[in-house]
Design a protein around this motif. Sequence first.
Motif, PDB file in Angstrom:
ATOM      1  N   LEU A  51      22.725  14.902  25.975  1.00  0.00           N
ATOM      2  CA  LEU A  51      23.339  16.015  25.849  1.00  0.00           C
ATOM      3  C   LEU A  51      23.444  16.239  24.457  1.00  0.00           C
ATOM      4  N   GLU A  52      23.513  15.189  23.524  1.00  0.00           N
ATOM      5  CA  GLU A  52      23.515  15.505  22.010  1.00  0.00           C
ATOM      6  C   GLU A  52      22.009  16.056  21.713  1.00  0.00           C
ATOM      7  N   ILE A  53      21.120  15.374  22.345  1.00  0.00           N
ATOM      8  CA  ILE A  53      19.710  16.039  21.931  1.00  0.00           C
ATOM      9  C   ILE A  53      19.647  17.382  22.324  1.00  0.00           C
ATOM     10  N   ARG A  54      20.119  17.845  23.263  1.00  0.00           N
ATOM     11  CA  ARG A  54      20.140  19.048  23.630  1.00  0.00           C
ATOM     12  C   ARG A  54      20.697  19.879  22.738  1.00  0.00           C
ATOM     13  N   ASP A  55      21.864  19.552  22.392  1.00  0.00           N
ATOM     14  CA  ASP A  55      22.515  20.234  21.097  1.00  0.00           C
ATOM     15  C   ASP A  55      21.773  20.446  19.833  1.00  0.00           C
ATOM     16  N   ARG A  90      18.389   7.496  10.811  1.00  0.00           N
ATOM     17  CA  ARG A  90      19.480   7.317   9.740  1.00  0.00           C
ATOM     18  C   ARG A  90      20.860   6.703   9.987  1.00  0.00           C
ATOM     19  N   ARG A  91      21.280   7.197  11.250  1.00  0.00           N
ATOM     20  CA  ARG A  91      22.471   6.813  11.836  1.00  0.00           C
ATOM     21  C   ARG A  91      22.369   5.247  12.202  1.00  0.00           C
ATOM     22  N   LYS A  92      21.354   4.753  12.658  1.00  0.00           N
ATOM     23  CA  LYS A  92      21.129   3.436  12.977  1.00  0.00           C
ATOM     24  C   LYS A  92      21.005   2.574  11.807  1.00  0.00           C
ATOM     25  N   ASP A  93      20.386   3.067  10.565  1.00  0.00           N
ATOM     26  CA  ASP A  93      20.170   2.278   9.457  1.00  0.00           C
ATOM     27  C   ASP A  93      21.756   2.300   8.653  1.00  0.00           C
ATOM     28  N   ALA A  94      22.515   3.437   8.939  1.00  0.00           N
ATOM     29  CA  ALA A  94      23.929   3.515   8.008  1.00  0.00           C
ATOM     30  C   ALA A  94      24.716   2.641   9.018  1.00  0.00           C
ATOM     31  N   HIS A  95      24.563   2.328  10.408  1.00  0.00           N
ATOM     32  CA  HIS A  95      25.474   1.358  11.080  1.00  0.00           C
ATOM     33  C   HIS A  95      24.974  -0.150  10.625  1.00  0.00           C
ATOM     34  N   ARG A  96      23.917  -0.282  10.427  1.00  0.00           N
ATOM     35  CA  ARG A  96      23.281  -1.720  10.157  1.00  0.00           C
ATOM     36  C   ARG A  96      23.921  -2.018   8.738  1.00  0.00           C
ATOM     37  N   GLU A 132      12.398   9.448  26.385  1.00  0.00           N
ATOM     38  CA  GLU A 132      12.226   7.967  26.373  1.00  0.00           C
ATOM     39  C   GLU A 132      10.892   7.687  25.514  1.00  0.00           C
ATOM     40  N   GLU A 133       9.812   8.160  25.764  1.00  0.00           N
ATOM     41  CA  GLU A 133       8.742   7.828  25.039  1.00  0.00           C
ATOM     42  C   GLU A 133       8.718   8.053  23.600  1.00  0.00           C
ATOM     43  N   GLN A 134       9.643   8.838  23.085  1.00  0.00           N
ATOM     44  CA  GLN A 134      10.032   9.200  21.753  1.00  0.00           C
ATOM     45  C   GLN A 134      11.160   8.056  21.250  1.00  0.00           C
ATOM     46  N   GLN A 135      11.421   7.282  21.986  1.00  0.00           N
ATOM     47  CA  GLN A 135      12.634   6.304  21.591  1.00  0.00           C
ATOM     48  C   GLN A 135      13.648   6.788  21.321  1.00  0.00           C
ATOM     49  N   LEU A 136      14.100   7.996  22.013  1.00  0.00           N
ATOM     50  CA  LEU A 136      15.447   8.536  21.793  1.00  0.00           C
ATOM     51  C   LEU A 136      16.487   7.827  22.739  1.00  0.00           C
ATOM     52  N   ILE A 137      16.062   7.400  23.620  1.00  0.00           N
ATOM     53  CA  ILE A 137      16.895   6.869  24.772  1.00  0.00           C
ATOM     54  C   ILE A 137      15.958   5.781  25.291  1.00  0.00           C
ATOM     55  N   SER A 177      13.477  20.076  15.547  1.00  0.00           N
ATOM     56  CA  SER A 177      12.697  19.515  16.078  1.00  0.00           C
ATOM     57  C   SER A 177      12.770  18.045  16.543  1.00  0.00           C
ATOM     58  N   ILE A 178      11.981  17.549  17.506  1.00  0.00           N
ATOM     59  CA  ILE A 178      12.068  16.054  17.908  1.00  0.00           C
ATOM     60  C   ILE A 178      11.975  15.398  17.007  1.00  0.00           C
ATOM     61  N   ALA A 179      10.848  15.424  15.950  1.00  0.00           N
ATOM     62  CA  ALA A 179      10.735  14.432  14.689  1.00  0.00           C
ATOM     63  C   ALA A 179      12.139  14.509  13.972  1.00  0.00           C
ATOM     64  N   GLU A 180      12.695  15.624  13.641  1.00  0.00           N
ATOM     65  CA  GLU A 180      13.966  15.887  12.809  1.00  0.00           C
ATOM     66  C   GLU A 180      15.433  14.926  13.670  1.00  0.00           C
ATOM     67  N   VAL A 181      15.280  15.076  15.084  1.00  0.00           N
ATOM     68  CA  VAL A 181      16.306  14.271  15.878  1.00  0.00           C
ATOM     69  C   VAL A 181      16.153  13.016  15.699  1.00  0.00           C
ATOM     70  N   ARG A 182      14.895  12.388  15.799  1.00  0.00           N
ATOM     71  CA  ARG A 182      14.319  11.122  15.557  1.00  0.00           C
ATOM     72  C   ARG A 182      14.684  10.743  14.360  1.00  0.00           C
ATOM     73  N   ASP A 183      14.707  11.441  13.453  1.00  0.00           N
ATOM     74  CA  ASP A 183      15.052  10.953  11.920  1.00  0.00           C
ATOM     75  C   ASP A 183      16.653  10.913  11.952  1.00  0.00           C
ATOM     76  N   ILE A 184      17.336  11.807  12.452  1.00  0.00           N
ATOM     77  CA  ILE A 184      18.551  11.750  12.563  1.00  0.00           C
ATOM     78  C   ILE A 184      19.257  10.307  12.869  1.00  0.00           C
ATOM     79  N   TYR A 185      18.603  10.201  14.206  1.00  0.00           N
ATOM     80  CA  TYR A 185      19.210   8.657  15.048  1.00  0.00           C
ATOM     81  C   TYR A 185      18.710   7.616  14.137  1.00  0.00           C
TER      82      TYR A 185
END
Length: 118
Positions: free
Chosen positions: A59-63, A80-86, A33-38, A70-78
């Motif tokens: 669960l996806e974060i766990r995967d 990029r997804r958000k930017d693509a969705h926009r 949550e602090e990392q703004q992933l949820i 890394s958490i930084a890479e996971v944050r970047d993935i999300y």
Amino acid sequence: MAGREIRRTFAVFPMGSVMKLTNFSARQIRYYEEQQLITPDRNEGNHRLFSLDDIDRLLEIRDYLDEGYSIAEVRDIYKRRKDAHRTEDAKARRLLRDEILNSGPFRQQPHKSNTFNK
């Protein structure tokens, strides 16, 4: 929003249930949550309440973590997804606007020239 999608966004699961379902500790969940992933909701007593979508995200974060991200890479993935969705949303809005403007009473008429026959 369809009924099924609405139900998936209802925040009804307390931290203890989410811990059991995801096998994460409370500290890990708070960290994500602090990392703004949820972004869980809060009840009147300021306790976190999670939706099915939040649980799926955890669960996806766990995967991703299990795959070595890394958490930084996971944050970047999300991000990029958000930017693509926009971008997709903006394209869809443009297409819809153009469709509306080019049909029915909103149809744009070609501009007539003011030249006179001589």
